[in-house]
Design an enzyme around this catalytic site. Structure first.
Site, short mmCIF file in Angstrom:
data_model
loop_
_atom_site.label_atom_id
_atom_site.label_comp_id
_atom_site.label_asym_id
_atom_site.label_seq_id
_atom_site.Cartn_x
_atom_site.Cartn_y
_atom_site.Cartn_z
N GLY A 215 -1.99 -4.14 1.31
CA GLY A 215 -2.11 -5.39 2.04
C GLY A 215 -1.16 -6.48 1.61
O GLY A 215 -1.06 -7.51 2.27
N ASP B 233 -0.62 7.82 10.02
CA ASP B 233 -1.11 6.70 10.82
C ASP B 233 0.04 5.83 11.32
O ASP B 233 -0.16 4.67 11.67
CB ASP B 233 -2.10 5.85 10.01
CG ASP B 233 -1.47 5.25 8.76
OD1 ASP B 233 -0.29 5.57 8.47
OD2 ASP B 233 -2.15 4.47 8.07
N HIS C 97 1.62 4.78 6.80
CA HIS C 97 1.50 5.26 5.42
C HIS C 97 1.95 6.73 5.32
O HIS C 97 1.80 7.49 6.27
CB HIS C 97 0.06 5.12 4.92
CG HIS C 97 -0.41 3.70 4.91
ND1 HIS C 97 -1.12 3.15 5.96
CD2 HIS C 97 -0.26 2.71 3.99
CE1 HIS C 97 -1.40 1.89 5.67
NE2 HIS C 97 -0.88 1.60 4.50
N ASN D 75 3.94 -5.95 5.73
CA ASN D 75 2.70 -6.66 6.04
C ASN D 75 2.96 -8.08 6.51
O ASN D 75 2.11 -8.66 7.20
CB ASN D 75 1.76 -6.66 4.83
CG ASN D 75 1.19 -5.28 4.56
OD1 ASN D 75 0.83 -4.56 5.49
ND2 ASN D 75 1.12 -4.89 3.31
N SER E 4 0.82 -1.21 0.00
CA SER E 4 0.00 0.00 0.00
C SER E 4 0.85 1.27 0.00
O SER E 4 0.41 2.31 -0.50
CB SER E 4 -0.93 0.01 1.22
OG SER E 4 -0.17 -0.07 2.42
#
Length: 420
Positions: free
Chosen positions: A273, A394, A397, A303, A244
């Protein structure tokens, strides 16, 4: 752990009961992303907080007269039936050939996903994904499931005091029923599960409910994008591979991309993801074919950390497998292998520390001839090692400012390579 070692454990410990009925002595808790509620009898709906982050989600559960548990969820990030509150179980005698068994009825999962989990202590949770297999069971009535306890075990795990012996998890929207849940010390597994030692290197489509509607169509769209460049006679000189964070070049990083990379007809092959095995599937299904880039930039693996806190050596194996795939499809390209970006607000964040362990192993994959390693993590952090919401809103990202830092950090390396 070898079979001999497992048998040795079993011999040393007091014999456990041949079967443990988990319908007795355990509290059933129903959870949503933002709340939980105990299920004692009848039906319960997980209450919403005053200011919910996911206002449209709904999670409820009920217990039938025969003990059957039903989990209903819609628009949910995560919905769970958790078995907890009992005396922690010593499952070491079960690891050799023990099973967790139950009857499962999949009523609706057309827009949802599911996993089976086991909580194995502090910072320890093991899962078995069941989205693809679960959707095949829609409308087929109750099915007996028998999973080996070893499906949930990883080298180094301590199963001497398991506080949460089972979790049924749903995502998206669906309705599931489970009954007759028990642990057998000696059972026969009939339900397949991935081998955690090979998961990172085994090509697979992304098995998440929130990705089912767009992941494969995005892959097809990227193949069409390559073809459009080729049909127009445009040379693609630069390709980014990743998850992502790489996909974000098309959103938060769009303006920076236009300034720095559009002139190279660059392509961002990032899918939200994705873990190493998902990128590997895409590469083996044509995403690097039909072009001859000068440079491939790859960052993958965060991930693997965030989803399953995978052993760093296994993540490295997945990254190495992707590098092999790039060499096979694009032997002329230089590969810039990036360290995983920092995540989590503070340096002691569990996933941050896990990524750091992966990064420490990455330089060994660079040969200095075709594959080169670059770590720009310091440029994304404050001097004290914390992260800023201005750069990583966050803690994972990038913001537009973050993409600008990324692009400028790459320029000294990429510019001479792309000018040749």
């Amino acid at each position: 752990m070898t079979r001999f070692a497992l048998a040795f454990f079993a011999a040393l410990l007091p014999l456990a009961a041949q079967a443990l009925d988990l319908d007795k002595g355990w509290q059933i808790v129903v959870t949503d992303f933002e709340g939980e509620a105990p299920l004692k009898a009848g039906r319960v709906t997980v209450p919403k907080p005053a200011n919910p982050r996911v206002p449209d989600s709904h999670v409820a559960a009920s217990r039938g007269d025969d003990g059957t548990l039903t989990l209903q969820f819609s628009n949910s990030w995560i919905a769970q039936l958790r078995w907890q509150g009992g005396r922690p179980l010593d499952l070491r005698p079960y690891l050799a050939d023990g099973t967790v068994e139950f009857d499962l009825r999949v009523i609706d999962l057309a827009h949802g996903g599911m996993k089976f989990k086991l909580g194995c202590g502090k910072d320890c949770e093991r899962k078995v994904p069941f989205l693809f297999a679960g959707r095949e069971l829609i409308g087929k009535g109750p099915q007996h499931m028998a999973l080996a306890l070893k499906c949930f075990w990883r080298e180094g795990d301590d199963f001497s005091a398991v506080p949460q012996p089972f979790v049924l998890e749903g995502t998206g929207s669906g309705e599931l029923q489970v009954s007759r849940l028990r642990l057998n010390q000696h059972g026969k597994a009939t339900t397949a599960c991935p081998d955690y030692r090979k998961q990172s290197v085994t090509p697979e489509r992304l098995q998440e409910s929130w990705a089912m509607d767009w992941w494969l169509p995005r892959h097809e769209a990227k193949l069409a994008e390559v073809k459009a460049h080729r049909d127009a006679g445009r040379r693609v000189d630069l390709v980014f591979l990743g998850d992502s964070i790489t996909q974000g070049w098309e959103n938060e990083g769009k303006a920076v991309w236009a300034e720095h990379f559009a002139k190279y007809n660059a392509m961002a092959l990032g899918f939200g993801g994705d873990r190493t095995e998902n990128l590997l599937w895409r590469l083996q299904h044509g995403e690097l074919d039909g072009m001859a880039p000068k440079v491939v930039v790859m960052m993958i693996g965060t991930n693997n950390t965030g989803d399953r806190l995978e052993d760093p050596a296994l993540t490295i194996a997945g990254i190495r497998k992707n590098l092999d795939e790039i060499r096979q499809h694009q032997p002329q390209a230089r590969v810039l292998l990036l360290a995983l970006f920092p995540r989590g607000e503070k340096p002691d964040d569990l996933t941050r520390r896990h990524n750091a362990q992966v990064n420490a192993l990455l330089p060994a994959l660079a040969d200095g001839r075709q594959v080169f390693f670059l770590d720009i993590g310091q440029a994304l952090m404050n001097p004290c090692g914390t992260l800023s919401r201005d750069i990583l809103p966050d803690w994972l990202h990038l913001s537009p400012q973050g993409y600008d830092i990324w692009a400028r950090s790459l320029e000294p390396t990429l510019t001479p390579w792309l000018a040749q």
